[in-house]
Design a protein around this motif. Sequence first.
Motif, PDB file in Angstrom:
ATOM      1  N   ALA A  45      77.436-117.243  40.194  1.00 33.38           N
ATOM      2  CA  ALA A  45      76.026-116.853  40.093  1.00 33.38           C
ATOM      3  C   ALA A  45      75.090-118.056  40.155  1.00 33.38           C
ATOM      4  CB  ALA A  45      75.799-116.071  38.799  1.00 33.38           C
ATOM      5  N   TYR A  46      75.582-119.232  39.747  1.00 33.36           N
ATOM      6  CA  TYR A  46      74.730-120.417  39.700  1.00 33.36           C
ATOM      7  C   TYR A  46      74.905-121.344  40.899  1.00 33.36           C
ATOM      8  CZ  TYR A  46      73.767-119.229  34.821  1.00 33.36           C
ATOM      9  OH  TYR A  46      73.370-118.589  33.671  1.00 33.36           O
ATOM     10  N   GLN A  47      75.856-121.051  41.769  1.00 32.38           N
ATOM     11  CA  GLN A  47      76.182-121.994  42.840  1.00 32.38           C
ATOM     12  C   GLN A  47      74.989-122.283  43.748  1.00 32.38           C
ATOM     13  OE1 GLN A  47      78.623-123.866  43.082  1.00 32.38           O
ATOM     14  NE2 GLN A  47      80.489-122.926  42.309  1.00 32.38           N
ATOM     15  N   LYS A  48      74.317-121.256  44.208  1.00 34.27           N
ATOM     16  CA  LYS A  48      73.211-121.447  45.146  1.00 34.27           C
ATOM     17  C   LYS A  48      72.046-122.170  44.495  1.00 34.27           C
ATOM     18  CE  LYS A  48      70.191-119.012  48.399  1.00 34.27           C
ATOM     19  NZ  LYS A  48      69.761-117.696  48.934  1.00 34.27           N
ATOM     20  N   THR A  49      71.684-121.771  43.276  1.00 29.03           N
ATOM     21  CA  THR A  49      70.547-122.401  42.608  1.00 29.03           C
ATOM     22  C   THR A  49      70.825-123.862  42.286  1.00 29.03           C
ATOM     23  OG1 THR A  49      68.875-122.062  40.891  1.00 29.03           O
ATOM     24  CG2 THR A  49      71.158-121.725  40.241  1.00 29.03           C
ATOM     25  N   ILE A  50      72.083-124.194  41.976  1.00 28.35           N
ATOM     26  CA  ILE A  50      72.442-125.598  41.732  1.00 28.35           C
ATOM     27  C   ILE A  50      72.272-126.413  43.009  1.00 28.35           C
ATOM     28  CG2 ILE A  50      74.355-127.167  41.230  1.00 28.35           C
ATOM     29  CD1 ILE A  50      75.378-125.055  39.243  1.00 28.35           C
ATOM     30  N   GLN A  51      72.742-125.865  44.131  1.00 27.49           N
ATOM     31  CA  GLN A  51      72.636-126.572  45.408  1.00 27.49           C
ATOM     32  C   GLN A  51      71.183-126.759  45.826  1.00 27.49           C
ATOM     33  OE1 GLN A  51      75.017-124.272  48.125  1.00 27.49           O
ATOM     34  NE2 GLN A  51      76.941-124.768  47.101  1.00 27.49           N
ATOM     35  N   GLU A  52      70.369-125.733  45.609  1.00 23.79           N
ATOM     36  CA  GLU A  52      68.992-125.774  46.104  1.00 23.79           C
ATOM     37  C   GLU A  52      68.033-126.476  45.147  1.00 23.79           C
ATOM     38  OE1 GLU A  52      67.976-121.722  46.870  1.00 23.79           O
ATOM     39  OE2 GLU A  52      69.075-121.648  48.772  1.00 23.79           O
TER      40      GLU A  52
END
Length: 225
Positions: A45-52
Amino acid sequence: MEFIYKAAPLGDVVYDIDEKNSLVKGYGSFFDNKDSDQDIIRKGAYQKTIQENGSRVKYLYQHDMMQPIGKMTELYEDDKGLVFVAEVPKTSLGKDVIELMKAGVITENSVGIMPIVKENKGDYREIREVKLYEISAVTLAANDQAKILDVKGISNIDQVYKRYDNICKLLRKGDISDNLGYALESEILKLKTYFINATQPVVETTEPVEKSQEVDIYKYLINKL
């Protein structure tokens, strides 16, 4: 869109060798457990927000963007949940918070998130993607991993007004950086949730519910923003 908080145990507090800063390591939230809001956050759930936006996520005190205490040096998922390492400079507030952690007064971290991909599964809601704005050291969450943005019956409405005033002051300064813009977006979403909760219909029980404060919030929003 809703803004929610989810809490997790504090984790470890360690010192750098040079003792100029302190490091706080812990979990922001956990995966695969149903909380008191009947939400389950899934791994990934946090992968995209961490990357962006991972570099913009700051460590706050009590979810207050006017009280930042540190910056993230590590932010990642493992099988258990969202892991973070925050570097806390020895400012007056930073030292006070670290001492409160060591004394066992502050025992939890809490993430400020917006659910992006979510689905009702009958007796629970599954959250598969979120937008992470901040992680906070908190004295005590209202409920274990529960929403705490509920202002029905709030006793000090001036504190809510002050948060709007702070946003207005920052906007008037102009030249807003990406990091400050991200923090302002987070604060506006929090206040939007306050406003939504404050204006929800209230079911009367034995006594009528006083709504004058809710009207005050509405008038303030119209006049100030």
